[in-house]
Motif scaffolding. Structure first.
Motif, PDB file in Angstrom:
ATOM      1  N   MET A 147       0.862  -1.456  -0.048  1.00 19.89           N
ATOM      2  CA  MET A 147       0.096   0.237   0.200  1.00 19.89           C
ATOM      3  C   MET A 147       0.799   1.270   0.130  1.00 19.89           C
ATOM      4  SD  MET A 147      -3.362   0.739   0.401  1.00 19.89           S
ATOM      5  CE  MET A 147      -4.357   2.535  -0.582  1.00 19.89           C
ATOM      6  N   VAL A 148       1.915   0.889   1.154  1.00 26.21           N
ATOM      7  CA  VAL A 148       3.016   2.523   1.002  1.00 26.21           C
ATOM      8  C   VAL A 148       3.836   2.872  -0.669  1.00 26.21           C
ATOM      9  CG1 VAL A 148       4.665   3.413   1.970  1.00 26.21           C
ATOM     10  CG2 VAL A 148       3.087   2.980   3.284  1.00 26.21           C
ATOM     11  N   LEU A 149       4.058   1.780  -0.919  1.00 23.05           N
ATOM     12  CA  LEU A 149       4.758   1.451  -1.972  1.00 23.05           C
ATOM     13  C   LEU A 149       3.788   1.789  -3.912  1.00 23.05           C
ATOM     14  CD1 LEU A 149       7.844  -1.156  -1.508  1.00 23.05           C
ATOM     15  CD2 LEU A 149       7.860   2.080  -1.467  1.00 23.05           C
ATOM     16  N   GLY A 150       2.789   1.170  -3.735  1.00 20.92           N
ATOM     17  CA  GLY A 150       2.192   1.086  -4.531  1.00 20.92           C
ATOM     18  C   GLY A 150       0.153   1.007  -4.556  1.00 20.92           C
ATOM     19  N   GLY A 151       0.354   1.626  -3.700  1.00 22.50           N
ATOM     20  CA  GLY A 151      -0.948   2.017  -2.782  1.00 22.50           C
ATOM     21  C   GLY A 151      -2.232   1.360  -3.355  1.00 22.50           C
ATOM     22  N   GLU A 152      -3.478   0.968  -4.446  1.00 22.02           N
ATOM     23  CA  GLU A 152      -4.765   0.023  -3.580  1.00 22.02           C
ATOM     24  C   GLU A 152      -3.529  -0.817  -4.945  1.00 22.02           C
ATOM     25  OE1 GLU A 152      -8.422   1.227  -4.223  1.00 22.02           O
ATOM     26  OE2 GLU A 152      -7.896   2.099  -1.482  1.00 22.02           O
ATOM     27  N   ASP A 153      -4.179  -0.440  -6.459  1.00 19.20           N
ATOM     28  CA  ASP A 153      -2.952  -1.411  -7.849  1.00 19.20           C
ATOM     29  C   ASP A 153      -1.981  -2.121  -6.941  1.00 19.20           C
ATOM     30  OD1 ASP A 153      -4.401  -0.222  -9.049  1.00 19.20           O
ATOM     31  OD2 ASP A 153      -3.578   0.893 -10.094  1.00 19.20           O
ATOM     32  N   GLY A 154      -1.175  -1.304  -6.341  1.00 21.91           N
ATOM     33  CA  GLY A 154      -0.281  -2.245  -5.672  1.00 21.91           C
ATOM     34  C   GLY A 154      -0.082  -3.669  -5.118  1.00 21.91           C
ATOM     35  N   VAL A 155      -0.908  -3.179  -3.959  1.00 25.78           N
ATOM     36  CA  VAL A 155      -1.815  -4.298  -2.981  1.00 25.78           C
ATOM     37  C   VAL A 155      -2.370  -5.218  -3.707  1.00 25.78           C
ATOM     38  CG1 VAL A 155      -4.010  -4.280  -1.869  1.00 25.78           C
ATOM     39  CG2 VAL A 155      -2.556  -2.439  -1.028  1.00 25.78           C
ATOM     40  N   ARG A 156      -3.088  -4.875  -4.564  1.00 26.43           N
ATOM     41  CA  ARG A 156      -4.033  -5.783  -5.977  1.00 26.43           C
ATOM     42  C   ARG A 156      -2.933  -6.871  -6.493  1.00 26.43           C
ATOM     43  NH1 ARG A 156      -6.526  -8.627  -6.529  1.00 26.43           N
ATOM     44  NH2 ARG A 156      -7.846 -10.149  -7.633  1.00 26.43           N
ATOM     45  N   ILE A 157      -1.799  -6.572  -6.852  1.00 27.33           N
ATOM     46  CA  ILE A 157      -0.594  -6.852  -7.743  1.00 27.33           C
ATOM     47  C   ILE A 157       0.129  -8.212  -6.081  1.00 27.33           C
ATOM     48  CG2 ILE A 157       1.123  -6.754  -8.613  1.00 27.33           C
ATOM     49  CD1 ILE A 157       0.552  -4.134  -9.837  1.00 27.33           C
ATOM     50  N   ILE A 158       0.694  -7.210  -5.420  1.00 26.13           N
ATOM     51  CA  ILE A 158       0.805  -8.659  -4.479  1.00 26.13           C
ATOM     52  C   ILE A 158      -0.077  -9.692  -4.176  1.00 26.13           C
ATOM     53  CG2 ILE A 158       1.694  -8.245  -2.234  1.00 26.13           C
ATOM     54  CD1 ILE A 158       4.208  -7.695  -4.241  1.00 26.13           C
ATOM     55  N   GLU A 159      -1.338  -9.043  -3.867  1.00 19.75           N
ATOM     56  CA  GLU A 159      -2.072 -10.397  -3.631  1.00 19.75           C
ATOM     57  C   GLU A 159      -2.258 -11.097  -3.991  1.00 19.75           C
ATOM     58  OE1 GLU A 159      -5.646  -8.171  -1.120  1.00 19.75           O
ATOM     59  OE2 GLU A 159      -5.854  -8.452  -3.153  1.00 19.75           O
ATOM     60  N   VAL A 160      -2.114 -10.927  -6.144  1.00 17.51           N
ATOM     61  CA  VAL A 160      -2.372 -11.901  -6.621  1.00 17.51           C
ATOM     62  C   VAL A 160      -0.987 -12.720  -6.688  1.00 17.51           C
ATOM     63  CG1 VAL A 160      -1.820 -12.473  -9.300  1.00 17.51           C
ATOM     64  CG2 VAL A 160      -3.133 -10.805  -8.392  1.00 17.51           C
ATOM     65  N   LEU A 161       0.481 -11.958  -6.244  1.00 13.91           N
ATOM     66  CA  LEU A 161       2.086 -12.825  -6.092  1.00 13.91           C
ATOM     67  C   LEU A 161       1.913 -13.677  -4.942  1.00 13.91           C
ATOM     68  CD1 LEU A 161       4.094  -9.895  -7.195  1.00 13.91           C
ATOM     69  CD2 LEU A 161       3.715 -12.005  -8.482  1.00 13.91           C
ATOM     70  N   ASN A 162       1.546 -13.661  -3.863  1.00 16.96           N
ATOM     71  CA  ASN A 162       1.002 -13.927  -2.827  1.00 16.96           C
ATOM     72  C   ASN A 162       0.074 -15.820  -3.268  1.00 16.96           C
ATOM     73  OD1 ASN A 162       1.973 -14.361  -0.417  1.00 16.96           O
ATOM     74  ND2 ASN A 162      -0.159 -13.717   0.753  1.00 16.96           N
ATOM     75  N   ASP A 163      -0.296 -15.745  -3.927  1.00 21.07           N
ATOM     76  CA  ASP A 163      -1.151 -16.685  -4.746  1.00 21.07           C
ATOM     77  C   ASP A 163      -0.167 -17.549  -5.256  1.00 21.07           C
ATOM     78  OD1 ASP A 163      -3.051 -16.847  -2.636  1.00 21.07           O
ATOM     79  OD2 ASP A 163      -4.719 -15.804  -4.009  1.00 21.07           O
ATOM     80  N   ARG A 164       0.305 -16.936  -6.587  1.00 18.56           N
ATOM     81  CA  ARG A 164       1.453 -17.330  -7.985  1.00 18.56           C
ATOM     82  C   ARG A 164       1.827 -17.142  -7.681  1.00 18.56           C
ATOM     83  NH1 ARG A 164      -2.908 -16.680 -12.404  1.00 18.56           N
ATOM     84  NH2 ARG A 164      -1.294 -18.264 -13.652  1.00 18.56           N
ATOM     85  N   THR A 204      -5.619  -8.303 -12.540  1.00 16.40           N
ATOM     86  CA  THR A 204      -5.919  -7.995 -11.701  1.00 16.40           C
ATOM     87  C   THR A 204      -6.868  -6.742 -12.461  1.00 16.40           C
ATOM     88  OG1 THR A 204      -3.496  -6.819 -12.467  1.00 16.40           O
ATOM     89  CG2 THR A 204      -3.800  -7.816 -10.877  1.00 16.40           C
ATOM     90  N   GLU A 205      -6.852  -6.895 -13.734  1.00 18.30           N
ATOM     91  CA  GLU A 205      -7.033  -5.448 -15.068  1.00 18.30           C
ATOM     92  C   GLU A 205      -6.826  -3.899 -14.327  1.00 18.30           C
ATOM     93  OE1 GLU A 205     -11.537  -6.447 -14.288  1.00 18.30           O
ATOM     94  OE2 GLU A 205     -11.685  -7.893 -15.334  1.00 18.30           O
ATOM     95  N   ILE A 206      -5.709  -4.424 -14.330  1.00 18.33           N
ATOM     96  CA  ILE A 206      -4.567  -3.064 -14.574  1.00 18.33           C
ATOM     97  C   ILE A 206      -4.330  -2.505 -15.294  1.00 18.33           C
ATOM     98  CG2 ILE A 206      -3.259  -1.498 -12.734  1.00 18.33           C
ATOM     99  CD1 ILE A 206      -3.688  -3.743 -10.556  1.00 18.33           C
ATOM    100  N   GLN A 207      -3.932  -1.152 -16.233  1.00 21.36           N
ATOM    101  CA  GLN A 207      -3.318  -1.269 -17.493  1.00 21.36           C
ATOM    102  C   GLN A 207      -2.056  -2.251 -17.438  1.00 21.36           C
ATOM    103  OE1 GLN A 207      -3.088   2.771 -18.792  1.00 21.36           O
ATOM    104  NE2 GLN A 207      -5.586   2.606 -19.183  1.00 21.36           N
ATOM    105  N   ILE A 208      -1.483  -2.649 -18.823  1.00 19.46           N
ATOM    106  CA  ILE A 208      -0.453  -2.903 -18.333  1.00 19.46           C
ATOM    107  C   ILE A 208       1.254  -2.208 -18.352  1.00 19.46           C
ATOM    108  CG2 ILE A 208      -0.225  -2.594 -20.687  1.00 19.46           C
ATOM    109  CD1 ILE A 208       1.197  -5.417 -20.506  1.00 19.46           C
ATOM    110  N   ASN A 209       1.078  -0.654 -18.207  1.00 18.45           N
ATOM    111  CA  ASN A 209       1.870   0.303 -17.843  1.00 18.45           C
ATOM    112  C   ASN A 209       2.059   0.230 -16.546  1.00 18.45           C
ATOM    113  OD1 ASN A 209       2.776   0.380 -20.511  1.00 18.45           O
ATOM    114  ND2 ASN A 209       1.191   2.992 -20.517  1.00 18.45           N
ATOM    115  N   ASN A 210       0.792   0.523 -16.159  1.00 16.82           N
ATOM    116  CA  ASN A 210       0.766   0.482 -15.029  1.00 16.82           C
ATOM    117  C   ASN A 210       1.932  -0.796 -13.955  1.00 16.82           C
ATOM    118  OD1 ASN A 210       0.439   2.674 -13.338  1.00 16.82           O
ATOM    119  ND2 ASN A 210      -1.773   2.372 -13.292  1.00 16.82           N
TER     120      ASN A 210
END
Ligand SMILES: [Zn+2]
Length: 172
Positions: free
Chosen positions: A17-34, A46-52
């Motif tokens: 959250m500190v480093l990447g906001g809500e998108d960052g949390v979403r990414i780390i959640e996925v990486l925590n699973d896979r 995540t449906e977050i834009q690829i550049n992001n």
């Protein structure tokens, strides 16, 4: 979320959250699973834009939260990057953050122990150091009421307790 990692999930997501906001949390959640997931797969899940996604992954990489491995696609000949969480380094990040907090608390404790503080009793007015109180002949620089010595023992005790707690956490 099945986490095998040494830091708890809450800490991990706080850092995200500190480093990447809500998108960052979403990414780390996925990486925590896979493990070993590509930018394209992350974008899809995540449906977050690829550049992001790319930007956030490199930010996490710079803070040693994630790692990548690179290999060549046999058909296209292009390099493919796969990303995973870096659990030991997440732990190291937490460790170094705690050390920074410890240093700040110790500096503050040192300041509290080596200074005398004065206050007028007015809740809106800040504390005054002995040096500043001397200059105004022990009158408040804000409201000009007489200053009284402040007992900072509770502050000192609070700081000492916090420092002991963090030191204990760092040792285990
Ligand atoms: Zn005052």
């Amino acid at each position: 979320m099945a986490s095998i990692y040494t830091v708890n999930e809450e800490t991990l997501l706080n850092i995200a959250m500190v480093l990447g906001g809500e998108d960052g949390v979403r990414i780390i959640e996925v990486l925590n699973d896979r493990e070993n997931i590509t930018v394209e797969e992350l974008t899809e899940v995540t449906e977050i834009q690829i550049n992001n996604v790319r930007k956030l992954l490199y930010r996490f990489y710079n803070h040693s939260l994630v790692t990548n491995r690179r290999f060549r696609d046999k058909e296209t000949g292009w390099f493919i990057f796969q990303w995973s969480l870096q659990p030991e380094l997440v732990e190291a990040y937490v460790h170094s953050t705690k050390q920074k907090i410890l240093k700040k608390l110790e500096t503050r404790l040192d300041y509290e122990l080596t200074h005398e503080f004065y206050h007028c009793g007015n809740p809106q007015c800040p504390n005054t150091t002995f040096e500043d109180a001397m200059e105004t002949v022990f009158h408040c620089p804000s409201c000009e009421e007489p200053l009284h010595r402040v007992d900072n023992t509770p502050v000192v005790e609070f700081l000492e307790k916090k420092i002991a707690e963090i030191k204990e956490e760092l040792e285990t």
